[in-house]
Design a protein around this motif. Structure first.
Motif, mmCIF file in Angstrom:
data_model
loop_
_atom_site.group_PDB
_atom_site.id
_atom_site.type_symbol
_atom_site.label_atom_id
_atom_site.label_comp_id
_atom_site.label_asym_id
_atom_site.label_seq_id
_atom_site.Cartn_x
_atom_site.Cartn_y
_atom_site.Cartn_z
ATOM 1 N N LEU A 198 0.848 -1.190 0.000
ATOM 2 C CA LEU A 198 0.000 0.000 0.000
ATOM 3 C C LEU A 198 0.883 1.239 0.000
ATOM 4 O O LEU A 198 1.781 1.376 0.840
ATOM 5 N N VAL A 199 0.625 2.141 -0.942
ATOM 6 C CA VAL A 199 1.300 3.439 -0.999
ATOM 7 C C VAL A 199 0.261 4.515 -0.728
ATOM 8 O O VAL A 199 -0.756 4.604 -1.434
ATOM 9 N N VAL B 230 -10.079 7.583 0.196
ATOM 10 C CA VAL B 230 -10.126 7.674 1.651
ATOM 11 C C VAL B 230 -10.417 9.112 2.064
ATOM 12 O O VAL B 230 -10.329 10.035 1.265
ATOM 13 N N ASN B 231 -10.739 9.268 3.346
ATOM 14 C CA ASN B 231 -10.994 10.585 3.927
ATOM 15 C C ASN B 231 -9.998 10.801 5.058
ATOM 16 O O ASN B 231 -9.921 10.005 5.990
ATOM 17 N N HIS B 232 -9.214 11.880 4.976
ATOM 18 C CA HIS B 232 -8.195 12.135 5.991
ATOM 19 C C HIS B 232 -8.783 12.399 7.374
ATOM 20 O O HIS B 232 -8.085 12.265 8.383
ATOM 21 N N GLU B 233 -10.030 12.793 7.435
ATOM 22 C CA GLU B 233 -10.639 13.094 8.725
ATOM 23 C C GLU B 233 -11.179 11.850 9.428
ATOM 24 O O GLU B 233 -11.635 11.930 10.564
ATOM 25 N N ASP B 234 -11.153 10.711 8.765
ATOM 26 C CA ASP B 234 -11.552 9.460 9.417
ATOM 27 C C ASP B 234 -10.452 8.994 10.371
ATOM 28 O O ASP B 234 -9.268 9.269 10.151
ATOM 29 N N ASN B 235 -10.838 8.297 11.386
ATOM 30 C CA ASN B 235 -9.866 7.742 12.335
ATOM 31 C C ASN B 235 -9.479 6.312 12.004
ATOM 32 O O ASN B 235 -8.471 5.813 12.516
ATOM 33 N N ASP B 236 -10.248 5.653 11.157
ATOM 34 C CA ASP B 236 -10.012 4.236 10.890
ATOM 35 C C ASP B 236 -10.472 3.918 9.470
ATOM 36 O O ASP B 236 -11.669 3.824 9.217
ATOM 37 N N TRP B 237 -9.552 3.732 8.559
ATOM 38 C CA TRP B 237 -9.919 3.467 7.181
ATOM 39 C C TRP B 237 -10.497 2.065 6.983
ATOM 40 O O TRP B 237 -11.243 1.827 6.044
ATOM 41 N N MET C 65 -11.558 0.131 1.054
ATOM 42 C CA MET C 65 -10.424 -0.362 1.835
ATOM 43 C C MET C 65 -10.804 -1.650 2.560
ATOM 44 O O MET C 65 -10.033 -2.620 2.598
ATOM 45 N N GLY C 66 -11.983 -1.659 3.149
ATOM 46 C CA GLY C 66 -12.427 -2.854 3.840
ATOM 47 C C GLY C 66 -12.521 -4.056 2.912
ATOM 48 O O GLY C 66 -12.128 -5.174 3.269
ATOM 49 N N GLN C 67 -13.006 -3.814 1.707
ATOM 50 C CA GLN C 67 -13.138 -4.900 0.737
ATOM 51 C C GLN C 67 -11.772 -5.443 0.326
ATOM 52 O O GLN C 67 -11.558 -6.661 0.285
ATOM 53 N N VAL C 68 -10.840 -4.524 0.011
ATOM 54 C CA VAL C 68 -9.494 -4.956 -0.373
ATOM 55 C C VAL C 68 -8.832 -5.723 0.769
ATOM 56 O O VAL C 68 -8.223 -6.785 0.550
ATOM 57 N N TYR C 69 -8.938 -5.199 1.968
ATOM 58 C CA TYR C 69 -8.304 -5.832 3.118
ATOM 59 C C TYR C 69 -8.796 -7.268 3.300
ATOM 60 O O TYR C 69 -7.999 -8.194 3.513
ATOM 61 N N HIS C 70 -10.095 -7.472 3.204
ATOM 62 C CA HIS C 70 -10.637 -8.815 3.414
ATOM 63 C C HIS C 70 -10.319 -9.741 2.237
ATOM 64 O O HIS C 70 -10.175 -10.958 2.426
ATOM 65 N N GLU C 71 -10.168 -9.173 1.034
ATOM 66 C CA GLU C 71 -9.816 -10.006 -0.133
ATOM 67 C C GLU C 71 -8.383 -10.519 -0.048
ATOM 68 O O GLU C 71 -8.106 -11.677 -0.376
ATOM 69 N N SER D 78 -3.382 -0.579 11.265
ATOM 70 C CA SER D 78 -4.246 -1.751 11.447
ATOM 71 C C SER D 78 -4.484 -2.506 10.146
ATOM 72 O O SER D 78 -5.259 -3.469 10.128
ATOM 73 N N LEU D 79 -3.832 -2.103 9.063
ATOM 74 C CA LEU D 79 -4.102 -2.695 7.752
ATOM 75 C C LEU D 79 -3.128 -3.801 7.362
ATOM 76 O O LEU D 79 -3.235 -4.368 6.279
#
Length: 377
Positions: A183-184, A230-237, A244-250, A271-272
């Motif tokens: 991930l970059v 992504v959104n920089h103001e989120d605390n957890d992507w 992101m969630g889909q890629v992570y689980h794949e 956490s990724l």
């Protein structure tokens, strides 16, 4: 001698040469920029202080994210009747040599060698060759320069040194294994574009993040498998970004994360990684470099510090810091560029009195993709 500069508001009235001075804003700060003319420098190659030095006439230069801090600091704090040259990447031509210089010849094209943590010469500071790349003439110790081959264009060379040296250093330190998921972050940043191009010929699956999908196809064309918004103001992507969630689980998590802005991203990306697999996170810089000059406080979003460390510890994550790179890193990057294996993404080229346009495109253009070059030719 020409000097692309950040200027005091009253400079025009105190200079003996005709100059071009223009007003603009960067991050809401009033900035005066200009093309300032001064006398050409004298260079005596036999003088003791010059025997290991080389006088270079710049052909083109560019600015980096680090220069933004210096520009805003100058605009806020500098005297009104002064000017300051800027820029940290350049390509130039050797015009004079010190008496002890043997590895260069008049006419050679050169770029800065930002070797760190060792300059290669006792007593010579390591790191960036100059903060004043926009001076048309400048002298350097020979260890702070590298020759470039004719296959490299001036435009590519003027954008090259810091990005190429940094990208190759980070990839070397990661010791990337074939088939890895990488991930970059901040895909449109210049550093990330260098990293993405440097990874094109590695057998890896390359993912990238950005706050928009505006350049999704361009990034895929240079090797990104998927651009994740992504959104920089989120605390957890992982939970807030559907993609992101889909890629992570794949894929089961990332093996390596390359991040040019640790204060912007580390609390969201830590956490990724593949759980308990000992991934590697490497960073080369911070985002919050100029808020003290703009009056806009930087707001951190992400896991708190203790949770970041706990996550790293429980998952055996390696945290690696990187500052620039070695001479060998830059030499390899130059060779790969000359061979067509490491292209440079150049957004646009400016010349002559297009000073404001150069700075506007570099720092204010939302649709910029790649480095912005100013050419003296």
């Amino acid at each position: 001698m020409k000097n692309v500069s950040i200027c005091g508001s009253k400079l025009q009235h105190s200079m003996p040469f005709p100059n071009i001075i223009q007003a603009m804003q960067i991050e809401g700060v009033n900035v005066f920029c200009g093309l300032i003319h001064t006398e050409d420098p004298e260079f005596d190659g036999n003088a003791p202080e010059n025997i290991w030095k080389i006088l270079v006439k710049k052909r083109a230069f560019s600015c980096n994210y680090r220069d933004k801090n210096l520009i805003l600091k100058t605009a806020v704090n500098a005297p009104e009747d002064r000017f300051y040259t800027v820029g940290s990447d350049f390509v130039g031509q050797v015009v004079a040599l010190g008496a002890e210089v043997t590895e260069f010849q008049v006419g050679d094209r050169v770029i800065g060698n930002n070797s760190y943590p060792d300059s290669g010469v006792v007593g010579l500071l390591p790191g960036v060759s100059t903060n004043s790349a926009s001076k048309e003439y400048q002298s350097f110790h020979q260890a702070k320069l590298l020759k470039i081959p004719r296959e490299m264009s001036d435009e590519s060379a003027a954008a090259f040194g810091i990005g190429g040296q940094t990208a190759y250093s980070m990839i070397r330190k990661l010791e990337i294994k074939p088939g890895a998921n990488i991930l970059v972050t901040a895909a449109k940043s210049n550093t990330s574009l260098f990293v993405i191009n440097a990874l094109k010929h590695h057998n890896v699956n390359l993912y990238a993040t950005s706050t928009s999908l505006r350049f999704e196809q361009e990034l895929k064309d240079i090797g990104v498998k998927q651009l994740i918004q992504v959104n920089h103001e989120d605390n957890d992507w992982l939970t807030t970004s559907k993609d992101m969630g889909q890629v992570y689980h794949e894929i089961g998590g990332f093996n390596y994360i390359i991040d040019p802005f640790f204060d912007l991203h580390i609390g969201k990306v830590i956490s990724l990684f593949v759980p308990r697999a000992g991934g590697k996170y490497i960073t080369c810089g911070l985002y919050d470099q100029y808020s003290e000059f703009t009056g806009k406080d930087f707001q951190y979003h992400g896991l708190p510090f203790n949770q970041i460390l706990a996550t790293m510890m429980l998952n055996n994550i390696h945290l690696i810091g990187n500052c620039l790179g070695t001479t060998e890193d830059l030499q390899q990057a130059i060779q790969d560029c000359a061979n067509g294996q490491f292209p440079v993404v150049v957004d646009s080229l400016f010349k002559g009195d297009q000073i404001r346009e150069f700075f506007e495109r570099t720092y204010n253009a939302k649709d910029r993709f790649g480095k912005v070059i100013y050419s003296y030719n």
